[in-house]
Design an enzyme around this catalytic site. Structure first.
Site: not given
Ligand code: MG
Length: 451
Positions: A96, A238, A242
């Protein structure tokens, strides 16, 4: 039993905590856990992601499972494709917003949502007790899955009033932050009739543009680009696409909490009474806003999995985190940057106003956060000391100390990095900042004394 899963899947520094051998063993445990035969695998733009994806696919094939390889896609695209293309599960390779040296594994259930805590514990039990899957009667195969991206874009478009968006011919500034939404968000916005400008578009493992996490502090480039181009709005994603942070037409960055309030207001106007799920660390403005629509607000521990699974249990329409993670239940019970962008465009189109005008109508919120670097052991000691000093406080997740009225402070260890996060809300920005400084000061002097 030791835990492998953190707040968002399994994360670590590739080659150190996250060795290829570990990825092999955890993939074996996943093979024993998944019911069914077909798993969709996708990855973000990190340098180590391709190696990890090959290891995951190879191991699952070795255990007799077939893999569809979606390639480089945002996490929500992989999740949506698992459920809509009928896979038995999925694995997303991503860390992420974590720094470039990190990577991670996020397993997805067949419903297109991250594993529940029970599923995670089951995988950990298999891993630690080495209950590896039996030798299969045949080896599985890995084949390219090219339908993930078009299915995802089509799915999002079907959830919003595309023709109303089309009519406004918005100019949209996208900051994909060298991350995975570059694969899908620009195409989606163009298909909805927007003039699209993209900054930090090139996917790059080192996230040279503005780092992998969009925060109000590092989005000056987006603000400037919006102002220069006269765009109707800007949005930054990001690393794995998401989360989304928006910028109004005046170049002002909206905190994740503000954009969530704006979207909740839009969605609840058409669906009064629908439930909203959010975490313990988001502010009280949502209670005021939802209360006006007779909608319940349900709070969970911090973590998108907690919100997702609670949304399913409560049949909720909206879920959000204060950090720009927004979930629209009609589409999928996960955070989804591109779905959130489409919903924002729909909200602006429906209002006939600008983003700053809509935002100005929302109830005020004065919420902020800070982080303090410290080891997990030190973080636990801080929490313990705070609990000792505040015996009546909510200890569901770290500690949340109510200070009367809208004033509260929450302190919890990050589930993905060696830091303590401190959150606070108060009646004004000044008061909130004072409260944050007070608690950060207390924590730092405790750490100095004991560690
Ligand atoms: Mg993320």
């Amino acid at each position: 039993m030791a835990r492998l899963f953190g707040t968002n899947g399994i994360r670590g520094i590739f080659g150190e905590d996250l060795t290829v051998e570990f990825v092999y063993r955890i993939s074996l445990a996943l093979a024993a856990h998944f019911k069914g035969r077909s798993v969709l695998v996708g990855y973000d733009g990190r340098e180590s992601s391709v190696v990890m994806a090959k290891t995951v696919c190879g191991t699952l094939n070795h255990a007799g499972m077939d893999c569809g390889l979606a390639g480089l896609v945002p996490t929500p695209c992989l999740e949506y494709a698992v459920k809509s293309l009928g896979y038995d599960g999925g694995v997303m390779i991503t860390a992420s917003h974590n720094p470039p040296q990190y990577n991670g594994l996020k397993p997805v259930a067949r419903d297109g949502v991250e594993f529940s805590r029970e599923d995670e514990e089951h995988v950990e039990e298999i891993y630690f007790s080495k209950k590896w899957p039996p030798v299969p009667d045949r080896l599985g195969v890995t084949s390219a899955e090219s339908r993930a991206v078009p299915t995802y874009i089509k799915g999002i478009k079907s959830r919003v009033d595309s023709s109303a968006i089309q009519k406004r011919r918005f100019t949209v500034m996208l900051d994909t932050g060298n991350g995975a939404q570059a694969v899908t968000a620009p195409a989606l916005a163009r298909e909805m009739g927007c003039d699209v400008v993209v900054i930090n578009e090139e996917i790059d493992s080192g996230f040279p543009g503005r780092g992998s996490e969009p925060t109000p502090e590092n989005l000056a480039g987006l603000s400037e680009a919006v102002l220069m181009s006269g765009a109707d709005l800007g949005v930054a994603f990001d690393g794995d696409g998401d989360r989304s942070i928006f910028c109004d037409e005046t170049g002002r960055i909206l905190a994740g909490e503000r954009s969530a309030l704006l979207l909740a207001d839009h969605v609840l106007a058409a669906n009064p009474g629908a439930a909203v799920v959010t975490c313990l660390n988001s502010g009280s403005a949502i209670d005021e806003l939802a209360g006006g629509r007779k909608s319940p607000v349900i709070r969970t521990r911090v973590g998108s999995v907690e919100v997702s699974r609670k949304m399913i249990a409560e049949d909720a329409l909206i879920g959000f985190e204060e950090n720009g993670g927004f979930m629209y239940g009609t589409h999928n019970y996960v955070r989804d940057g591109a779905m959130t962008l489409a919903l924002m465009l729909e909200a602006v189109a429906a209002s006939g106003a600008t983003v700053s005008e809509i935002a100005a109508r929302l109830p005020p919120s004065h919420v902020g956060k800070k982080k303090v670097a410290c080891s997990r052991r030190a973080a636990d000691a801080v929490i313990e000391a705070l609990r000792f000093g505040n015996p009546g406080a909510d200890s569901t997740d770290g500690i949340r100390i109510e200070l009367g009225g809208r004033r509260w402070v929450m302190v919890r260890p990050s589930g993905t990095e060696p830091i303590l996060r401190v959150y606070a809300e108060a009646g004004s920005d000044g008061e909130m900042k004072d409260l944050l400084s007070e608690y950060v000061g207390k924590i730092e002097s405790f750490l100095k004394q004991h560690f």
